[in-house]
Design an enzyme around this catalytic site. Structure first.
Site, PDB file in Angstrom:
ATOM      1  N   ASP A  81       0.847  -1.330  -0.126  1.00 39.60           N
ATOM      2  CA  ASP A  81      -0.049   0.030   0.043  1.00 39.60           C
ATOM      3  C   ASP A  81       0.852   1.255  -0.106  1.00 39.60           C
ATOM      4  O   ASP A  81       1.993   1.314   0.376  1.00 39.60           O
ATOM      5  CB  ASP A  81      -0.936   0.048   1.431  1.00 39.60           C
ATOM      6  N   HIS A 126       2.525   3.376  -8.981  1.00 37.04           N
ATOM      7  CA  HIS A 126       2.495   1.756  -9.406  1.00 37.04           C
ATOM      8  C   HIS A 126       3.543   1.160 -10.068  1.00 37.04           C
ATOM      9  O   HIS A 126       4.027   0.225  -9.580  1.00 37.04           O
ATOM     10  CB  HIS A 126       0.940   1.371 -10.285  1.00 37.04           C
ATOM     11  N   LEU A 138      11.210 -20.543  -4.497  1.00 41.24           N
ATOM     12  CA  LEU A 138      10.296 -19.457  -3.842  1.00 41.24           C
ATOM     13  C   LEU A 138       9.007 -19.529  -4.809  1.00 41.24           C
ATOM     14  O   LEU A 138       9.032 -19.484  -5.941  1.00 41.24           O
ATOM     15  CB  LEU A 138      10.823 -18.205  -4.029  1.00 41.24           C
TER      16      LEU A 138
HETATM   17  C1  FPP Z   1      -2.106  -0.047  -3.325  1.00 43.23           C
HETATM   18  O1  FPP Z   1      -1.575   1.441  -3.128  1.00 43.23           O
HETATM   19  C2  FPP Z   1      -1.429  -0.687  -4.435  1.00 43.23           C
HETATM   20  C3  FPP Z   1      -2.138  -1.212  -5.535  1.00 43.23           C
HETATM   21  C4  FPP Z   1      -3.795  -1.222  -5.394  1.00 43.23           C
HETATM   22  C5  FPP Z   1      -1.557  -1.910  -6.519  1.00 43.23           C
HETATM   23  C6  FPP Z   1      -0.381  -2.794  -6.368  1.00 43.23           C
HETATM   24  C7  FPP Z   1       0.282  -2.919  -7.616  1.00 43.23           C
HETATM   25  C8  FPP Z   1       1.838  -2.808  -7.713  1.00 43.23           C
HETATM   26  C9  FPP Z   1       2.658  -2.621  -6.602  1.00 43.23           C
HETATM   27  C10 FPP Z   1       2.273  -2.965  -8.857  1.00 43.23           C
HETATM   28  C11 FPP Z   1       1.892  -4.154  -9.876  1.00 43.23           C
HETATM   29  C12 FPP Z   1       2.388  -5.351  -9.282  1.00 43.23           C
HETATM   30  C13 FPP Z   1       2.579  -6.605  -9.673  1.00 43.23           C
HETATM   31  C14 FPP Z   1       2.729  -7.572  -9.103  1.00 43.23           C
HETATM   32  C15 FPP Z   1       2.972  -6.480 -11.374  1.00 43.23           C
HETATM   33  P1  FPP Z   1      -2.586   2.707  -3.427  1.00 43.23           P
HETATM   34  O2  FPP Z   1      -2.735   2.794  -4.840  1.00 43.23           O
HETATM   35  O3  FPP Z   1      -3.926   1.992  -2.507  1.00 43.23           O
HETATM   36  O4  FPP Z   1      -1.632   3.566  -2.724  1.00 43.23           O
HETATM   37  P2  FPP Z   1      -2.523   4.899  -1.576  1.00 43.23           P
HETATM   38  O5  FPP Z   1      -3.227   4.326  -0.729  1.00 43.23           O
HETATM   39  O6  FPP Z   1      -1.107   5.519  -1.246  1.00 43.23           O
HETATM   40  O7  FPP Z   1      -3.667   5.634  -2.556  1.00 43.23           O
END
Ligand code: FPP
Length: 252
Positions: free
Chosen positions: A24, A41, A135
């Site tokens: 997050d 992201h 893994l």
């Molecule tokens: C949460 O941060 C993150 C996500 C919903 C997406 C996670 C995706 C990645 C780390 C990249 C792609 C991963 C792979 C495995 C290819 P948020 O957007 O909710 O952040 P915020 O709370 O600061 O708004």
């Protein structure tokens, strides 16, 4: 089949055998830098790479990452599309490297909702890495803990219709083979980055006895020192699984 933490005390050691992470803080990382949320992201993918390598080196056997929840479809269309493109690009680019590292990749979640090209890439990536065992990397995509329990119920009843006439036969041992993480032991350690302290419908069944670790660090900044700090904290935890400290001290 791995032992359920509520039916028997599972094996555990200084390094978590199974680590589950809610990644997050991507959006806030980007906003702080006056960048679009999607830039967070993209940087988040680099953190995924770092964590996969570090976990492999530290002897973690299962790493499960929450990439997209059942509820993330509620985000702006542009952000959802970027995330889907990132999944596709990452799968296309990284599978060779995962194989070199002995990583077996699985995707859990309701992938039928994804576009056919992504579903096909997922199938191929899983197939290509199926023989690896160093893994086990699992990406939860369009995943929700409640969805998982419900799909398990549905598949269990479809396979064993007699259970409907005798619902007392529905117990943990009957249900757990149908959960999407049935191949793995339950997580020993859960990490959520980004400062929030909640489970957000992640592995709600499997986290019953997991140690929960929360850090303020935003996911794109999460680094090897942060992993080591979490593991250090994990080593200090007394995992009682319902027993008393005195029982543990006496080795009972
Ligand atoms: C949460 O941060 C993150 C996500 C919903 C997406 C996670 C995706 C990645 C780390 C990249 C792609 C991963 C792979 C495995 C290819 P948020 O957007 O909710 O952040 P915020 O709370 O600061 O708004």
């Amino acid at each position: 089949m791995h032992k359920s933490s509520t039916l028997a005390v599972p094996e555990h050691s200084g390094v978590p055998r199974h680590l589950a992470i809610i990644m997050d803080g991507n959006g806030r990382w980007a906003t702080q830098r006056f960048l679009p949320r999607t830039a967070g992201h993209m940087r988040g993918v680099q953190a995924v790479r770092r964590v996969v390598e570090a976990c492999g080196r530290r002897g973690v056997h299962y790493l499960t990452l929450f990439a997209f929840s059942s509820e993330n479809w509620r985000r702006p269309q542009e952000e959802v599309s970027l995330l889907m493109r990132l999944f596709v690009q990452t799968l296309e680019k990284e599978v060779g490297k995962l194989c070199e590292q002995g990583v077996r990749l699985r995707i859990v979640g309701d992938i039928a909702a994804f576009e056919p090209r992504l579903q096909e890439l997922i199938r191929k990536a899983e197939e290509r890495t199926a023989q690896n065992d160093a893994l086990h990397l699992t990406i939860a995509a369009n995943y929700g803990g409640r969805w998982d329990i419900l799909q398990a119920m549905q598949r269990m009843v479809a396979a064993q219709p007699a259970l409907l006439a005798d619902p007392k036969g529905i117990d943990e041992e009957a249900l757990t083979p149908y959960l999407s993480m049935a191949f793995a032991p339950e997580p020993d350690l859960f990490i959520r980055t980004g400062g929030e302290q909640r489970i957000s419908n992640f592995l709600i069944w499997q986290l019953a006895y997991t140690e929960l670790y929360f850090t303020e660090r935003y996911w794109p900044d999460f680094n090897i020192q942060d992993i080591d700090a979490a593991f250090e904290w994990y080593r200090t935890r007394e995992r009682r699984f319902g027993r008393t400290s005195a029982q543990l001290a006496g080795g009972v």
